[in-house]
Design a protein around this motif. Structure first.
Motif, short mmCIF file in Angstrom:
data_model
loop_
_atom_site.label_atom_id
_atom_site.label_comp_id
_atom_site.label_asym_id
_atom_site.label_seq_id
_atom_site.Cartn_x
_atom_site.Cartn_y
_atom_site.Cartn_z
N GLN A 182 24.53 20.34 -39.37
CA GLN A 182 24.51 19.21 -38.43
C GLN A 182 25.69 18.27 -38.70
N GLU A 183 25.99 18.04 -39.97
CA GLU A 183 27.10 17.16 -40.33
C GLU A 183 28.45 17.84 -40.09
N PHE A 184 28.51 19.14 -40.37
CA PHE A 184 29.77 19.86 -40.21
C PHE A 184 30.14 20.02 -38.73
N ALA A 185 29.17 20.35 -37.92
CA ALA A 185 29.42 20.59 -36.50
C ALA A 185 28.42 19.79 -35.67
N MET A 199 39.01 24.52 -40.58
CA MET A 199 38.56 23.18 -40.85
C MET A 199 37.79 23.18 -42.17
N LYS A 200 37.94 22.12 -42.93
CA LYS A 200 37.25 21.96 -44.21
C LYS A 200 36.71 20.54 -44.26
N LYS A 201 35.45 20.39 -44.68
CA LYS A 201 34.84 19.07 -44.70
C LYS A 201 34.03 18.89 -45.97
N THR A 228 33.51 24.97 -44.92
CA THR A 228 34.62 25.40 -44.09
C THR A 228 34.09 26.04 -42.83
N THR A 229 34.96 26.26 -41.89
CA THR A 229 34.57 26.95 -40.66
C THR A 229 34.04 28.34 -40.98
#
Length: 87
Positions: A75-78, A1-3, A19-20
């Motif tokens: 927090q935003e990523f996960a 995953m990439k954000k 990324t993860t």
């Protein structure tokens, strides 16, 4: 995953790409006696190239900023999910 994550830090828009692998690496680096270096590494590793200089300026003048930024990024990523024990 990439954000892609954009944060407004001290009035400056700073872009990050997480990324993860970045997320997992950060969690694996954290130790009871070593939290600041992994946070700093995470924010510098994930900041977008055009935001890097602005981020350096913020980190140089704001003690603890890397910890705050890393907290928001993770927090935003996960984001938290609701989990309960089913009986």
């Amino acid at each position: 995953m990439k954000k892609n994550i954009a944060l407004l830090i001290a009035g400056t828009s700073i872009g990050f790409t997480m990324t993860t692998e970045d997320y997992n690496g950060y969690l694996n680096e954290i130790m009871p006696d070593n939290k600041v270096a992994p946070a700093h590494n995470l924010v510098m590793r994930t900041v977008e190239a055009d935001s890097k200089e602005a981020l350096r300026g913020i980190l140089d003048t704001s003690p603890g900023a890397s910890m705050q930024i890393a907290g928001l990024l993770t927090q935003e990523f996960a984001p938290s999910i609701e989990i309960s024990v089913k009986k």
